[in-house]
Design a protein around this motif. Structure first.
Motif, PDB file in Angstrom:
ATOM      1  N   ARG A 104       0.812  -1.336   0.049  1.00 40.64           N
ATOM      2  CA  ARG A 104      -0.061   0.202  -0.193  1.00 40.64           C
ATOM      3  C   ARG A 104       0.858   1.273  -0.015  1.00 40.64           C
ATOM      4  NH1 ARG A 104      -5.435  -0.567   1.384  1.00 40.64           N
ATOM      5  NH2 ARG A 104      -6.092  -2.505   1.756  1.00 40.64           N
TER       6      ARG A 104
ATOM      7  N   SER B  61       1.391   1.940  -7.668  1.00 42.17           N
ATOM      8  CA  SER B  61       1.227   3.234  -6.647  1.00 42.17           C
ATOM      9  C   SER B  61      -0.062   3.783  -7.128  1.00 42.17           C
ATOM     10  CB  SER B  61       1.987   4.246  -6.922  1.00 42.17           C
ATOM     11  OG  SER B  61       3.367   3.767  -6.358  1.00 42.17           O
ATOM     12  N   THR B  62      -0.772   3.668  -8.376  1.00 39.62           N
ATOM     13  CA  THR B  62      -2.080   3.965  -8.867  1.00 39.62           C
ATOM     14  C   THR B  62      -2.852   2.884  -9.744  1.00 39.62           C
ATOM     15  OG1 THR B  62      -0.678   4.902 -11.196  1.00 39.62           O
ATOM     16  CG2 THR B  62      -0.506   6.202  -9.083  1.00 39.62           C
ATOM     17  N   ASP B  63      -3.952   3.511 -10.251  1.00 40.20           N
ATOM     18  CA  ASP B  63      -4.522   2.619 -10.953  1.00 40.20           C
ATOM     19  C   ASP B  63      -4.024   2.145 -12.304  1.00 40.20           C
ATOM     20  OD1 ASP B  63      -4.631   5.221 -12.374  1.00 40.20           O
ATOM     21  OD2 ASP B  63      -6.883   5.171 -12.350  1.00 40.20           O
TER      22      ASP B  63
ATOM     23  N   ASN C 122      -2.591  -1.403 -11.878  1.00 34.27           N
ATOM     24  CA  ASN C 122      -3.504  -2.600 -11.662  1.00 34.27           C
ATOM     25  C   ASN C 122      -3.217  -3.436 -12.837  1.00 34.27           C
ATOM     26  OD1 ASN C 122      -4.627  -1.313  -9.353  1.00 34.27           O
ATOM     27  ND2 ASN C 122      -6.469  -0.159 -10.868  1.00 34.27           N
TER      28      ASN C 122
ATOM     29  N   LEU D 221      -6.741  -5.155  -8.544  1.00 37.92           N
ATOM     30  CA  LEU D 221      -6.195  -3.863  -8.224  1.00 37.92           C
ATOM     31  C   LEU D 221      -4.889  -3.974  -7.406  1.00 37.92           C
ATOM     32  CD1 LEU D 221      -9.132  -1.795  -6.868  1.00 37.92           C
ATOM     33  CD2 LEU D 221      -8.384  -2.061  -9.116  1.00 37.92           C
ATOM     34  N   CYS D 222      -3.661  -2.980  -7.668  1.00 38.04           N
ATOM     35  CA  CYS D 222      -2.814  -3.061  -7.139  1.00 38.04           C
ATOM     36  C   CYS D 222      -2.840  -2.544  -5.718  1.00 38.04           C
ATOM     37  CB  CYS D 222      -1.553  -2.083  -7.917  1.00 38.04           C
ATOM     38  SG  CYS D 222      -1.941  -0.498  -7.914  1.00 38.04           S
TER      39      CYS D 222
ATOM     40  N   ASP E 104      -4.038   1.169  -5.137  1.00 37.52           N
ATOM     41  CA  ASP E 104      -5.199   1.543  -5.543  1.00 37.52           C
ATOM     42  C   ASP E 104      -6.554   0.573  -4.782  1.00 37.52           C
ATOM     43  OD1 ASP E 104      -6.823   3.058  -7.346  1.00 37.52           O
ATOM     44  OD2 ASP E 104      -7.080   1.330  -8.554  1.00 37.52           O
TER      45      ASP E 104
ATOM     46  N   ASP F  56     -11.711  -5.156 -10.059  1.00 35.91           N
ATOM     47  CA  ASP F  56     -12.705  -4.100 -10.744  1.00 35.91           C
ATOM     48  C   ASP F  56     -13.082  -4.663 -12.047  1.00 35.91           C
ATOM     49  OD1 ASP F  56     -12.578  -2.332  -8.901  1.00 35.91           O
ATOM     50  OD2 ASP F  56     -11.443  -0.588  -9.805  1.00 35.91           O
TER      51      ASP F  56
ATOM     52  N   GLU G 115     -15.022   2.382 -14.837  1.00 37.28           N
ATOM     53  CA  GLU G 115     -15.228   1.233 -13.673  1.00 37.28           C
ATOM     54  C   GLU G 115     -16.699   1.165 -13.775  1.00 37.28           C
ATOM     55  OE1 GLU G 115     -14.867   0.920  -9.288  1.00 37.28           O
ATOM     56  OE2 GLU G 115     -13.496   2.214 -10.095  1.00 37.28           O
TER      57      GLU G 115
ATOM     58  N   SER H 113     -16.946  -2.807  -8.334  1.00 30.19           N
ATOM     59  CA  SER H 113     -15.656  -3.305  -7.509  1.00 30.19           C
ATOM     60  C   SER H 113     -16.003  -4.706  -6.915  1.00 30.19           C
ATOM     61  CB  SER H 113     -15.271  -2.459  -6.756  1.00 30.19           C
ATOM     62  OG  SER H 113     -14.444  -1.514  -7.416  1.00 30.19           O
TER      63      SER H 113
END
Length: 423
Positions: free
Chosen positions: A21, A119-121, A124, A324-325, A328, A338, A351, A354
């Protein structure tokens, strides 16, 4: 929230997992352990003080019975001191318990091993892609232009009566919206999910129970006079139906579905990526939720993913599934998939669902347990998913099904709509 006993036993492993995270959780974990040690020490002192007080009370009673009044009165003075001490210890213990709970409320769930780093979408992981992206002619328009052309959704009227992000659905747009809700609910109930109609306002305990508080307090609409919150998702009231319950293993699994409007502030976002139905303050969503035996929640998550896939396959919308990473991943989730529908006119993925497994994270907040043996109890696992969120499904249908003659209605929705074309 994480269990303090598990934190004590797995501090290093939890800290390492939480690096996905992109946070250094070790200071929070160590502080929680430190406060818990203080809490346990105070509990032991209080127990000992109360035990001494009880022993003295019995001795005093025996002395009075035997006529030894002076000795009894001397011991009574000691009990007064012990009562004062126990009162002080109880207050300190309550403070320590509150401090520990506040710390635990702010530690996110531990990602599963399969959660990718990132770190971000953009990080993913795409795990599946389905459907065919339609080829539109040069006159194809994004949905915010189509709704004006066919007079089915009015953003200006919504802005007039409330503000930006509160659209008004009209004519065949309103009927299509209702058709989608009924179709989703019928699909969910046919798959064994019990339909629930729940309040659209919840109390603070419910917000804490599913983890929206304190993590997303700024995104929720608060009714100050009554100290209630407008729900950001049906997950909150439906999951809280079982808050504080002790279930029998024979009652598992519990599968529920419900339609609600959802309210999210999400202020500060502007630009084409939030135009039209792409991001709203009020929107409709149908949710599916499961309460599962700990040994069966992984399979339940796979089943929920397959269920959402089936709905999108029937709508014949091009979609993809992402794992998801860590960066995210939602605060309460240990693993999330997602679903995104491709918007041909906007040339972007939107999207629409989820699907998440929370393991024991919500159940620990909710004090939701089951009887695993005659005396033994364990925390249950909770899961939820969108099946489905309506705004971007609506956008996907309007854009992907547009033709020179109008907007076709997906075949599976025609019986629900009563028409097959918006013209």
């Amino acid at each position: 929230m994480l269990q303090i006993a598990a934190i004590r036993e797995n501090k290093e492993a939890f800290a390492q997992a939480l690096t996905k995270r992109n946070i250094d959780a070790m200071p929070m974990l160590e502080q929680a352990i430190e406060v818990d040690e203080r809490r346990r020490s105070l509990q032991a002192q209080l127990d000992e003080t109360l035990s001494q007080s009880n022993k003295l009370s019995k001795q005093i009673g025996e002395l009075f019975k035997s006529g030894k009044v002076q000795e009894a009165n001397e011991l009574k003075a000691q009990t007064g001191e012990l009562k004062e001490s126990s009162k002080n210890l109880a207050e300190q213990l309550q403070t320590a318990q509150n401090d520990l709970q506040e710390l635990l409320y702010n530690i996110p769930n531990v990602p599963q091993e399969s959660v990718p780093a990132g770190s971000t979408d953009e990080d993913n992981e795409v795990v599946e892609e389905h459907g065919v992206v339609p080829v539109l002619d040069e006159q194809a328009q994004p949905h915010w232009e189509l709704v004006k052309k066919y007079d089915i959704i009015d953003f200006e009227l919504g802005n007039k009566i409330t503000g930006a992000g509160f659209p008004v659905y009209k004519n065949k747009g309103a009927r299509l919206q209702r058709a989608l809700i009924n179709y989703f609910l019928d699909k969910n109930t046919a798959a064994g999910y019990q339909e629930m109609q729940v309040p659209h306002l919840v109390n603070e305990a419910s917000g804490y129970g599913t983890g929206q508080l304190p993590d997303k307090e700024g995104q929720m609409y608060h009714v100050g006079n009554d100290d209630l919150y407008l729900i950001p998702t049906a997950e909150v009231p439906i999951t809280n139906l079982y808050r504080g319950d002790l279930l029998e293993e024979k009652d598992l699994p519990i599968a529920m579905t419900g339609y609600t409007p959802c309210f999210r502030r999400e202020a500060g976002s502007y630009g084409a990526h939030v135009r039209g139905l792409n991001r709203l303050h009020q929107f409709d969503k149908v949710e599916i939720l499961r309460i599962e035996h700990p040994d069966k929640s992984d399979q339940a998550l796979d089943d929920m993913v397959s269920h959402v896939k089936n709905i999108l396959d029937e709508l014949k919308l091009p979609y993809r599934i992402l794992r998801l990473c860590g960066g995210d991943l939602g605060f309460t989730s240990t693993l999330t998939y997602d679903f995104e529908v491709y918007s041909t006119a906007q040339e972007k993925w939107l999207e629409v669902s989820s699907v998440s497994n929370f393991k024991t994270f919500q159940a620990n907040r909710l004090k939701l347990r089951f009887r695993a043996g005659e005396k033994q109890t364990e925390l249950l696992h909770t899961l939820n998913g969108s099946a489905l969120a309506l705004p971007r499904i609506m956008a996907g249908i309007l854009e992907n099904y547009q033709t020179a003659d109008g907007i076709k209605i997906p075949e599976v929705l025609v019986p629900y709509c009563g028409f097959d074309m918006i013209q």
